[in-house]
Design an enzyme around this catalytic site. Structure first.
Site, mmCIF file in Angstrom:
data_model
loop_
_atom_site.group_PDB
_atom_site.id
_atom_site.type_symbol
_atom_site.label_atom_id
_atom_site.label_comp_id
_atom_site.label_asym_id
_atom_site.label_seq_id
_atom_site.Cartn_x
_atom_site.Cartn_y
_atom_site.Cartn_z
ATOM 1 N N LYS A 32 5.570 7.075 18.090
ATOM 2 C CA LYS A 32 5.368 7.351 16.663
ATOM 3 C C LYS A 32 5.693 8.822 16.458
ATOM 4 C CE LYS A 32 3.696 5.159 13.014
ATOM 5 N NZ LYS A 32 3.841 3.760 12.636
ATOM 6 N N GLY A 76 -5.612 -5.567 -1.844
ATOM 7 C CA GLY A 76 -4.361 -4.807 -1.868
ATOM 8 C C GLY A 76 -3.184 -5.749 -2.015
ATOM 9 N N VAL A 77 -2.550 -5.728 -3.193
ATOM 10 C CA VAL A 77 -1.404 -6.628 -3.393
ATOM 11 C C VAL A 77 -0.122 -5.803 -3.565
ATOM 12 C CG1 VAL A 77 -2.531 -8.742 -4.110
ATOM 13 C CG2 VAL A 77 -2.236 -6.930 -5.788
ATOM 14 N N GLY A 78 0.126 -4.970 -2.561
ATOM 15 C CA GLY A 78 1.368 -4.194 -2.502
ATOM 16 C C GLY A 78 2.450 -5.053 -1.867
ATOM 17 N N HIS A 79 3.293 -4.414 -1.066
ATOM 18 C CA HIS A 79 4.428 -5.147 -0.481
ATOM 19 C C HIS A 79 3.987 -6.387 0.294
ATOM 20 C CE1 HIS A 79 6.371 -1.204 -1.147
ATOM 21 N NE2 HIS A 79 7.385 -1.986 -1.455
ATOM 22 N N VAL A 80 3.091 -6.178 1.274
ATOM 23 C CA VAL A 80 2.696 -7.299 2.130
ATOM 24 C C VAL A 80 1.768 -8.256 1.387
ATOM 25 C CG1 VAL A 80 1.634 -7.971 4.315
ATOM 26 C CG2 VAL A 80 2.896 -5.832 4.179
HETATM 27 P P1 NAD Z 1 1.629 -0.941 -0.022
HETATM 28 O O1 NAD Z 1 1.371 0.499 -0.230
HETATM 29 O O2 NAD Z 1 2.849 -1.559 -0.619
HETATM 30 O O3 NAD Z 1 0.374 -1.791 -0.560
HETATM 31 C C1 NAD Z 1 -0.942 -1.409 -0.428
HETATM 32 C C2 NAD Z 1 -1.663 -1.801 -1.705
HETATM 33 O O4 NAD Z 1 -3.054 -1.548 -1.538
HETATM 34 C C3 NAD Z 1 -1.213 -0.997 -2.921
HETATM 35 O O5 NAD Z 1 -0.880 -1.867 -3.977
HETATM 36 C C4 NAD Z 1 -2.436 -0.136 -3.241
HETATM 37 O O6 NAD Z 1 -2.565 0.123 -4.622
HETATM 38 C C5 NAD Z 1 -3.553 -1.003 -2.730
HETATM 39 N N1 NAD Z 1 -4.810 -0.315 -2.441
HETATM 40 C C6 NAD Z 1 -4.998 0.931 -1.926
HETATM 41 N N2 NAD Z 1 -6.327 1.173 -1.797
HETATM 42 C C7 NAD Z 1 -6.970 0.066 -2.227
HETATM 43 C C8 NAD Z 1 -8.335 -0.301 -2.309
HETATM 44 N N3 NAD Z 1 -9.311 0.522 -1.959
HETATM 45 N N4 NAD Z 1 -8.637 -1.531 -2.789
HETATM 46 C C9 NAD Z 1 -7.658 -2.392 -3.183
HETATM 47 N N5 NAD Z 1 -6.344 -2.099 -3.102
HETATM 48 C C10 NAD Z 1 -6.016 -0.885 -2.645
HETATM 49 O O7 NAD Z 1 1.572 -1.174 1.547
HETATM 50 P P2 NAD Z 1 2.093 -2.439 2.359
HETATM 51 O O8 NAD Z 1 3.448 -2.161 2.877
HETATM 52 O O9 NAD Z 1 1.851 -3.681 1.580
HETATM 53 O O10 NAD Z 1 1.108 -2.398 3.606
HETATM 54 C C11 NAD Z 1 -0.243 -2.779 3.480
HETATM 55 C C12 NAD Z 1 -0.987 -2.437 4.755
HETATM 56 O O11 NAD Z 1 -0.395 -3.134 5.847
HETATM 57 C C13 NAD Z 1 -0.954 -0.948 5.124
HETATM 58 O O12 NAD Z 1 -2.157 -0.621 5.774
HETATM 59 C C14 NAD Z 1 0.176 -0.883 6.126
HETATM 60 O O13 NAD Z 1 0.020 0.194 7.021
HETATM 61 C C15 NAD Z 1 0.032 -2.197 6.836
HETATM 62 N N6 NAD Z 1 1.270 -2.692 7.440
HETATM 63 C C16 NAD Z 1 2.359 -2.920 6.655
HETATM 64 C C17 NAD Z 1 3.522 -3.414 7.232
HETATM 65 C C18 NAD Z 1 4.748 -3.711 6.395
HETATM 66 O O14 NAD Z 1 5.622 -4.434 6.859
HETATM 67 N N7 NAD Z 1 4.837 -3.199 5.165
HETATM 68 C C19 NAD Z 1 3.570 -3.659 8.611
HETATM 69 C C20 NAD Z 1 2.429 -3.438 9.388
HETATM 70 C C21 NAD Z 1 1.285 -2.946 8.775
#
Ligand code: NAD
Length: 367
Positions: free
Chosen positions: A92, A192-196
């Site tokens: 990393k 958390g309804v972001g990307h994943v």
């Molecule tokens: P993202 O930033 O797109 O989504 C995260 C979401 O969580 C956002 O919509 C944000 O507003 C919301 N959030 C933040 N704090 C919050 C809270 N207290 N309560 C409710 N919602 C909250 O991130 P992502 O890419 O969807 O990843 C989500 C998690 O998964 C992260 O921890 C990331 O490290 C982990 N992860 C992601 C991937 C990937 O492929 N994107 C791979 C491995 C791990």
């Protein structure tokens, strides 16, 4: 580039004792006065293959905090790659500084040259505060970059693969808890309804689950409710709702001293990294409470599998999905091992990952 040759103190921390505490191989400090670059590349273990892990840029309060982050994250990548059956090690990188103010083409390209100088021992990818455009700059100076955008000929967004892996892991946990892996009518809380989270909700709705969501951004809530029939709960009550499954998909350390007693679920299975604030303590509390916990580094490995196969060659989305599907069986193995050995699932998963490294290391010792 300064490779640490002698014991050096960062704050009150001894760098060499930090390296030995978690079994790291190497730390590389990168500094460039002209661009303002200050970065640390952490190489945890390369027994299985070159170390792979993203580069994040963060305005750390201290160098000690940056060091701790790179040590913790690179170790996690070793276990994630190992348990996923990839021939990759864990690494990393962190770039220290405010991404809004400090990031520039020159700084990123200078960083790329440091990565290149390691001749493939460390392969970088996108992480927090790094965009596909930033990765393009880094890749102008080094070939040791993966997970580039599809426009650049890379594998693109890892989130669909991560979400699919979480979904598979969740189904495996359901099989253990309820005797069958159907999620139909199961109550699942997605934090958390972001990307994943978004892709995960899609899988759950398609299977007929009853989905609850929370997010701190109104736009994200608007987006998800427009597309799917879900129930919105507020930021705090996601921990107290009586559900079958809780899926942390926001930030790390969601399972902590404050939240662990409130949780009323049978299963925790989500995408967030480092879900347990204290791996050992909270892993054991969950075991004693009878909550099945799908170890984060294993269940969210879909993204790594995607970039890993992209780097190792012979890439196809179909191959990635097939490999990600195996998360189902691995989660079952971990739960069984945890039961047999009366250890937390997190510990069981680390033991399985460590054993593979040991075994392959012994194989490699022979000609
Ligand atoms: P993202 O930033 O797109 O989504 C995260 C979401 O969580 C956002 O919509 C944000 O507003 C919301 N959030 C933040 N704090 C919050 C809270 N207290 N309560 C409710 N919602 C909250 O991130 P992502 O890419 O969807 O990843 C989500 C998690 O998964 C992260 O921890 C990331 O490290 C982990 N992860 C992601 C991937 C990937 O492929 N994107 C791979 C491995 C791990």
């Amino acid at each position: 580039m300064i490779d640490l040759k002698q014991e050096e103190k960062v704050g009150s921390l001894s760098v060499f004792s930090s390296l030995s505490e978690h079994g790291h191989e190497q730390l590389v400090y990168c500094y460039d006065e002209y661009t303002g670059l200050k970065a640390i590349i952490g190489i945890h273990n390369t027994v299985l293959g070159p170390s792979l892990g993203g580069t994040r840029m963060w305005d750390y309060k201290s160098e000690e905090e940056a060091l701790m982050d790179v040590l913790r994250l690179s170790r996690g990548m070793t276990f994630k790659a190992s348990i996923s059956g990839l021939n990759l090690g864990g690494g990393k990188a962190v770039i220290i500084g405010d991404a809004q103010k400090l990031k520039s083409e020159a700084l990123l390209r200078r960083f790329g040259r440091f990565v290149e100088s390691l001749k493939g021992k460390y392969i970088t990818a996108e992480d927090v505060n790094m965009s596909p455009e930033d990765m393009e700059y880094i890749s102008m100076e080094t070939k040791y970059v993966t997970g580039l955008s599809e426009k650049m000929g890379g594998a693109g967004d890892p989130s669909p693969f991560t979400a699919y892996g979480v979904y598979m892991g969740m189904k495996a946990c359901a099989k253990e808890a309820y005797g069958n892996d159907s999620l139909e009518n199961r109550k699942v809380a997605v934090q958390g309804v972001g990307h994943v989270g978004h892709y995960l909700v899609k899988h759950l709705i398609e299977e007929g689950a009853n989905v609850l969501v929370s997010d701190i951004y109104e736009d994200k809530i608007k987006e998800i409710t427009k597309e799917f029939k879900v129930t919105v709960v507020d930021e705090d009550s996601i921990y107290t709702e009586k559900t079958d499954i809780y899926a942390p998909c926001a930030l790390g350390a969601a399972v902590n001293d404050k939240t662990i007693d409130s949780l009323q679920c049978d299963i925790i299975a989500g995408a967030a990294n480092n879900q347990l604030e204290d791996e050992h303590k909270h892993g054991n509390i969950l075991l004693n409470k009878g909550i099945i916990y799908a170890p984060d580094f294993m269940i969210n490995a879909g993204g790594l599998i995607n970039v890993g196969l992209d780097y190792l060659g012979n890439y196809s989305r179909d191959r990635v999905f097939k490999k990600v599907e195996r998360i189902y069986n691995t989660v079952l193995d971990i739960i069984h091992k945890s039961r047999e050995e009366k250890t937390s699932s997190q510990e069981a998963a680390i033991n399985i990952a460590s054993q593979r490294i040991l075994d392959v290391g012994k194989v490699k010792a022979h000609l």
